[in-house]
Design a protein around this motif. Structure first.
Motif, PDB file in Angstrom:
ATOM      1  N   SER A  62       0.827  -1.215   0.000  1.00  0.00           N
ATOM      2  CA  SER A  62       0.000   0.000   0.000  1.00  0.00           C
ATOM      3  C   SER A  62       0.862   1.265   0.000  1.00  0.00           C
ATOM      4  O   SER A  62       0.341   2.359  -0.162  1.00  0.00           O
ATOM      5  N   GLY A  63       2.168   1.122   0.192  1.00  0.00           N
ATOM      6  CA  GLY A  63       3.037   2.301   0.202  1.00  0.00           C
ATOM      7  C   GLY A  63       4.419   1.962   0.724  1.00  0.00           C
ATOM      8  O   GLY A  63       4.720   0.792   1.016  1.00  0.00           O
ATOM      9  N   GLY A  64       5.243   2.999   0.855  1.00  0.00           N
ATOM     10  CA  GLY A  64       6.631   2.793   1.230  1.00  0.00           C
ATOM     11  C   GLY A  64       6.826   2.328   2.666  1.00  0.00           C
ATOM     12  O   GLY A  64       7.723   1.533   2.952  1.00  0.00           O
ATOM     13  N   SER A  65       5.995   2.814   3.572  1.00  0.00           N
ATOM     14  CA  SER A  65       6.177   2.444   4.977  1.00  0.00           C
ATOM     15  C   SER A  65       5.986   0.940   5.168  1.00  0.00           C
ATOM     16  O   SER A  65       6.791   0.280   5.841  1.00  0.00           O
ATOM     17  N   LEU A  66       4.922   0.412   4.562  1.00  0.00           N
ATOM     18  CA  LEU A  66       4.675  -1.021   4.730  1.00  0.00           C
ATOM     19  C   LEU A  66       5.645  -1.863   3.907  1.00  0.00           C
ATOM     20  O   LEU A  66       5.981  -2.983   4.291  1.00  0.00           O
ATOM     21  N   ALA A  67       6.114  -1.306   2.790  1.00  0.00           N
ATOM     22  CA  ALA A  67       7.106  -2.033   1.994  1.00  0.00           C
ATOM     23  C   ALA A  67       8.412  -2.153   2.789  1.00  0.00           C
ATOM     24  O   ALA A  67       9.031  -3.219   2.839  1.00  0.00           O
ATOM     25  N   ASN A  68       8.816  -1.050   3.434  1.00  0.00           N
ATOM     26  CA  ASN A  68      10.025  -1.105   4.269  1.00  0.00           C
ATOM     27  C   ASN A  68       9.843  -2.079   5.431  1.00  0.00           C
ATOM     28  O   ASN A  68      10.758  -2.815   5.799  1.00  0.00           O
ATOM     29  N   LEU A  69       8.637  -2.097   5.997  1.00  0.00           N
ATOM     30  CA  LEU A  69       8.361  -3.029   7.106  1.00  0.00           C
ATOM     31  C   LEU A  69       8.559  -4.476   6.636  1.00  0.00           C
ATOM     32  O   LEU A  69       9.192  -5.288   7.318  1.00  0.00           O
TER      33      LEU A  69
ATOM     34  N   VAL B 163      17.683   8.886   7.006  1.00  0.00           N
ATOM     35  CA  VAL B 163      16.758   7.764   6.748  1.00  0.00           C
ATOM     36  C   VAL B 163      15.323   8.224   6.999  1.00  0.00           C
ATOM     37  O   VAL B 163      15.062   9.067   7.871  1.00  0.00           O
ATOM     38  N   HIS B 164      14.385   7.706   6.201  1.00  0.00           N
ATOM     39  CA  HIS B 164      12.982   8.107   6.406  1.00  0.00           C
ATOM     40  C   HIS B 164      12.498   7.588   7.760  1.00  0.00           C
ATOM     41  O   HIS B 164      12.814   6.450   8.142  1.00  0.00           O
ATOM     42  N   HIS B 165      11.698   8.406   8.456  1.00  0.00           N
ATOM     43  CA  HIS B 165      11.310   8.020   9.827  1.00  0.00           C
ATOM     44  C   HIS B 165      10.500   6.725   9.860  1.00  0.00           C
ATOM     45  O   HIS B 165      10.409   6.055  10.894  1.00  0.00           O
ATOM     46  N   CYS B 166       9.939   6.319   8.717  1.00  0.00           N
ATOM     47  CA  CYS B 166       9.148   5.078   8.728  1.00  0.00           C
ATOM     48  C   CYS B 166      10.036   3.867   9.041  1.00  0.00           C
ATOM     49  O   CYS B 166       9.544   2.857   9.537  1.00  0.00           O
ATOM     50  N   VAL B 167      11.339   3.984   8.758  1.00  0.00           N
ATOM     51  CA  VAL B 167      12.230   2.847   9.049  1.00  0.00           C
ATOM     52  C   VAL B 167      12.296   2.630  10.563  1.00  0.00           C
ATOM     53  O   VAL B 167      12.247   1.490  11.050  1.00  0.00           O
TER      54      VAL B 167
ATOM     55  N   ALA C  19      18.206   5.745  -1.206  1.00  0.00           N
ATOM     56  CA  ALA C  19      18.473   6.100  -2.609  1.00  0.00           C
ATOM     57  C   ALA C  19      17.442   7.155  -2.975  1.00  0.00           C
ATOM     58  O   ALA C  19      16.398   6.861  -3.545  1.00  0.00           O
ATOM     59  N   GLY C  20      17.771   8.364  -2.566  1.00  0.00           N
ATOM     60  CA  GLY C  20      16.832   9.473  -2.674  1.00  0.00           C
ATOM     61  C   GLY C  20      16.237   9.731  -1.304  1.00  0.00           C
ATOM     62  O   GLY C  20      15.185   9.187  -0.966  1.00  0.00           O
ATOM     63  N   SER C  21      16.948  10.534  -0.486  1.00  0.00           N
ATOM     64  CA  SER C  21      16.400  10.799   0.847  1.00  0.00           C
ATOM     65  C   SER C  21      15.277  11.828   0.724  1.00  0.00           C
ATOM     66  O   SER C  21      15.276  12.659  -0.193  1.00  0.00           O
ATOM     67  N   THR C  22      14.340  11.751   1.659  1.00  0.00           N
ATOM     68  CA  THR C  22      13.140  12.580   1.587  1.00  0.00           C
ATOM     69  C   THR C  22      13.469  14.062   1.750  1.00  0.00           C
ATOM     70  O   THR C  22      12.863  14.907   1.106  1.00  0.00           O
ATOM     71  N   ASP C  23      14.433  14.368   2.584  1.00  0.00           N
ATOM     72  CA  ASP C  23      14.778  15.763   2.856  1.00  0.00           C
ATOM     73  C   ASP C  23      15.420  16.459   1.672  1.00  0.00           C
ATOM     74  O   ASP C  23      15.078  17.581   1.338  1.00  0.00           O
TER      75      ASP C  23
ATOM     76  N   VAL D  38      17.869  -1.127   0.708  1.00  0.00           N
ATOM     77  CA  VAL D  38      17.866   0.218   0.114  1.00  0.00           C
ATOM     78  C   VAL D  38      16.441   0.759   0.099  1.00  0.00           C
ATOM     79  O   VAL D  38      15.543   0.154  -0.503  1.00  0.00           O
ATOM     80  N   ASP D  39      16.259   1.868   0.780  1.00  0.00           N
ATOM     81  CA  ASP D  39      14.965   2.543   0.709  1.00  0.00           C
ATOM     82  C   ASP D  39      15.008   3.502  -0.486  1.00  0.00           C
ATOM     83  O   ASP D  39      15.533   4.613  -0.392  1.00  0.00           O
ATOM     84  N   ALA D  40      14.456   3.008  -1.595  1.00  0.00           N
ATOM     85  CA  ALA D  40      14.369   3.833  -2.811  1.00  0.00           C
ATOM     86  C   ALA D  40      12.897   4.132  -3.089  1.00  0.00           C
ATOM     87  O   ALA D  40      12.476   4.225  -4.243  1.00  0.00           O
ATOM     88  N   ALA D  41      12.132   4.257  -1.987  1.00  0.00           N
ATOM     89  CA  ALA D  41      10.687   4.507  -2.132  1.00  0.00           C
ATOM     90  C   ALA D  41      10.468   5.719  -3.027  1.00  0.00           C
ATOM     91  O   ALA D  41       9.643   5.704  -3.938  1.00  0.00           O
ATOM     92  N   TYR D  42      11.245   6.769  -2.777  1.00  0.00           N
ATOM     93  CA  TYR D  42      11.126   7.980  -3.595  1.00  0.00           C
ATOM     94  C   TYR D  42      11.987   7.889  -4.862  1.00  0.00           C
ATOM     95  O   TYR D  42      11.537   8.186  -5.972  1.00  0.00           O
ATOM     96  N   GLY D  43      13.229   7.448  -4.721  1.00  0.00           N
ATOM     97  CA  GLY D  43      14.168   7.556  -5.844  1.00  0.00           C
ATOM     98  C   GLY D  43      14.111   6.432  -6.866  1.00  0.00           C
ATOM     99  O   GLY D  43      14.587   6.584  -7.987  1.00  0.00           O
TER     100      GLY D  43
ATOM    101  N   MET E 136      10.525   0.536  -3.659  1.00  0.00           N
ATOM    102  CA  MET E 136      10.297   1.603  -4.644  1.00  0.00           C
ATOM    103  C   MET E 136       8.790   1.788  -4.830  1.00  0.00           C
ATOM    104  O   MET E 136       8.059   0.834  -5.032  1.00  0.00           O
ATOM    105  N   ASP E 137       8.369   3.051  -4.738  1.00  0.00           N
ATOM    106  CA  ASP E 137       6.925   3.310  -4.692  1.00  0.00           C
ATOM    107  C   ASP E 137       6.360   3.809  -6.016  1.00  0.00           C
ATOM    108  O   ASP E 137       6.641   4.948  -6.417  1.00  0.00           O
ATOM    109  N   PRO E 138       5.514   3.022  -6.667  1.00  0.00           N
ATOM    110  CA  PRO E 138       4.834   3.554  -7.864  1.00  0.00           C
ATOM    111  C   PRO E 138       3.992   4.793  -7.558  1.00  0.00           C
ATOM    112  O   PRO E 138       3.773   5.604  -8.440  1.00  0.00           O
ATOM    113  N   HIS E 139       3.542   4.969  -6.304  1.00  0.00           N
ATOM    114  CA  HIS E 139       2.759   6.178  -6.056  1.00  0.00           C
ATOM    115  C   HIS E 139       3.652   7.414  -5.831  1.00  0.00           C
ATOM    116  O   HIS E 139       3.152   8.488  -5.528  1.00  0.00           O
ATOM    117  N   LYS E 140       4.930   7.224  -6.019  1.00  0.00           N
ATOM    118  CA  LYS E 140       5.832   8.382  -6.044  1.00  0.00           C
ATOM    119  C   LYS E 140       6.356   8.512  -7.486  1.00  0.00           C
ATOM    120  O   LYS E 140       5.800   9.266  -8.266  1.00  0.00           O
ATOM    121  N   GLY E 141       7.387   7.740  -7.828  1.00  0.00           N
ATOM    122  CA  GLY E 141       8.058   7.936  -9.116  1.00  0.00           C
ATOM    123  C   GLY E 141       7.314   7.445 -10.341  1.00  0.00           C
ATOM    124  O   GLY E 141       7.740   7.706 -11.464  1.00  0.00           O
TER     125      GLY E 141
END
Ligand SMILES: Cc1ncc(COP(=O)(O)O)c(C=O)c1O
Length: 496
Positions: A165-172, A200-204, A255-259, A282-287, A311-316
């Motif tokens: 459903s998104g990057g947070s659950l994918a990282n989990l 690192v994204h806070h979801c980690v 791989a693409g930090s949120t900040d 590798v958290d490439a949710a955004y990148g 990697m999140d399709p709802h981002k890139g």
């Protein structure tokens, strides 16, 4: 006998009322107008045709309270009434995440063909979790995942994953697979060490807690001036921890930090992870989907060496919210953490040769996410996606140069499409609190205008304005509008 008659009478009565839920089927069969469908399509038409004029942000948290006047009730309401309420609470209220002026939070897309995919997924109610029950839906998702694995450079034979459903659950999911693969069991947790940088994204961190790993030792690895992990510092920390008798087991790279879209040195981290047998995530949710561009590929060299990638399709890929993906080099690792056989699912057992999302994810019944991704990719082809992603990177670089000309300070040169900037007036130099307040004022003024919507971040106690360019509708005109607005605001501030 009498009981049977009354049972049948009651059934007839119930069926007459329950059949109202099937009402649109009949309208479509007989080519009649279906009021709710008409209203919904009219809504979409109006929304999309007026989108260029709509604001990206209007601060308003009171209008949505109108919904309280529409509690769930026994009797139906007219479609026209219901859609009027939707217009009132949605239009021109708060964040407009479909707007090209949304430059605040790794925006999120909303491709129209994805909406059509969702519509068909809901109308047909295709199940998408077990191959035996819904081979086409599962195959579609598996092929999308295969394509993502190829994009990352994973070997075809063993890699795999699923749409989340998104990057947070994918990282989990990746963290849980890592935990089990590295046998981080209860008694070992307080001695087990995880490494990442402050970027690192806070979801980690949230995911580590949810995965029962909050008591692990967390090491923040120092970064260079571009906010990238210093690989030699990582190696030194691992050595020191080993000497202390601790158990280093996981390193998470961005791989693409949120900040600021920083990319950690993936190849160097992979070398270290291999040497010390750490799981490399590798958290490439955004990148991640910037891999579709030549520039992105160059910048993310070494990503194929990770054990897991998000990697999140709802981002890139500009899909609507609710579409993430986790992929792993060895799909058995996800299987080991998630697989269960249930008695009532025994008919599915002969089909274990095709991976089913049920086998490798915590979900069972789930949204048919594949169709919303597959349909736009088929109907648009990849070319406009590649173009849009490169365009967003170049727009950010353009902003980086232009905002400097206006006298703003910037953070590091943007690796992808997020960067930071701030204005330091000569008379405030050295006064951190005043500079922070000054920039917070700029943000407030930009967002009060609302044509574009920006955000801020805090780095080492400093307040920075933040530009995040990832809406497919963001083009040169939006960036120029922001630049003009910033120029005007700074000039006004200097006069006041
Ligand atoms: C790098 C990164 N990881 C993870 C996430 C969390 O993703 P989601 O919001 O889809 O849960 C984000 C969100 O912006 C992100 O940028």
């Amino acid at each position: 006998m009498e009981t049977l008659v009354s049972l049948q009478n009651r059934l007839q009565e119930l069926e007459a009322t329950a059949r109202k839920l099937e009402q649109p089927d009949e309208a479509f069969r007989t080519d009649r107008v279906e009021p709710a469908a008409e209203e919904a399509f009219a809504y979409a038409r109006h929304f999309l045709s007026t989108l260029p004029e709509q604001k990206a942000f209007v601060e308003d948290v009171t209008t949505p309270r109108l919904l309280q006047q529409y509690p769930v009730q026994d009797e139906p309401r007219e479609a026209s009434e219901v859609f009027t309420v939707l217009h009132r609470v949605f239009d021109n209220v708060s964040l407009n995440a479909a707007s090209g002026g949304h430059l605040a939070y790794i925006p999120g897309g909303g491709l129209y063909y994805a909406a059509l995919g969702d519509y068909l997924a809901a109308v047909t109610n295709k199940y998408s979790t077990v191959f035996y029950i819904s081979p086409a839906a599962v195959k579609m998702e598996n092929l999308l995942i295969r394509w993502m694995c190829e994009l990352v450079g994973y070997p075809a034979d063993k890699s795999g994953g699923y749409l989340t459903s998104g990057g947070s659950l994918a990282n989990l999911s990746a963290i849980v697979a890592a935990r089990d693969a590295r046998e981080v069991k209860a008694e070992r947790i307080p001695r087990s060490v995880v490494y990442f940088t402050h970027q690192v994204h806070h979801c980690v961190l949230k995911d580590l807690r949810v995965a029962g790993l909050a008591e692990c030792v967390i090491r923040e690895v120092p970064m260079n001036e571009a906010y990238e992990m210093r690989a030699e510092a990582l190696a030194a920390m691992i050595e020191a921890d080993l000497k202390e008798g601790l158990y280093p087991w996981l390193v998470v790279a961005s791989a693409g930090s949120t900040d600021i879209s920083a990319i950690d040195p993936l190849n160097e981290i992979a070398d270290i992870a291999e040497k010390y047998k750490l799981w490399f995530h590798v958290d490439a949710a955004y990148g991640g989907f910037f891999l579709l561009t030549e520039m992105g590929k160059q910048k993310m060299k070494g990503i194929h060496r990770a054990d897991s990638v998000v990697m999140d399709p709802h981002k890139g890929l500009f899909m609507p919210y609710g579409t993430g993906a986790v992929i792993v080099k060895d799909v058995q690792t996800l299987w080991r953490s998630n697989h269960f056989d249930a008695n009532y699912m025994q008919d599915a057992i002969p089909y274990h040769d095709e991976i089913s999302p049920a086998d490798i994810s915590p979900e069972l019944s789930r949204h048919f996410r594949g169709l919303r991704v597959w349909l736009p990719l088929q109907l648009h082809g990849l070319k406009p996606f590649r173009a849009a992603l490169e365009e967003k990177m170049l727009l950010t670089q353009y902003f980086y140069h232009e905002v400097k000309k206006l006298g703003f300070e910037t953070g590091p040169f943007p690796e992808l499409s997020v960067m930071i900037y701030r204005y330091v007036p000569a008379h405030l130099k050295g006064n951190i609190t005043a500079i922070n307040e000054y920039n917070a004022k700029i943000l407030k003024k930009v967002n009060a205008d609302g044509k574009v919507f920006i955000s801020s971040t805090s780095l080492n106690g400093e307040y920075w304005l933040r530009l995040a360019v990832l809406s497919f509708r963001t083009h040169h005109t939006h960036i120029d509008y922001l630049l003009q607005l910033l120029k005007k605001i700074v000039e006004e501030e200097q006069l006041s």
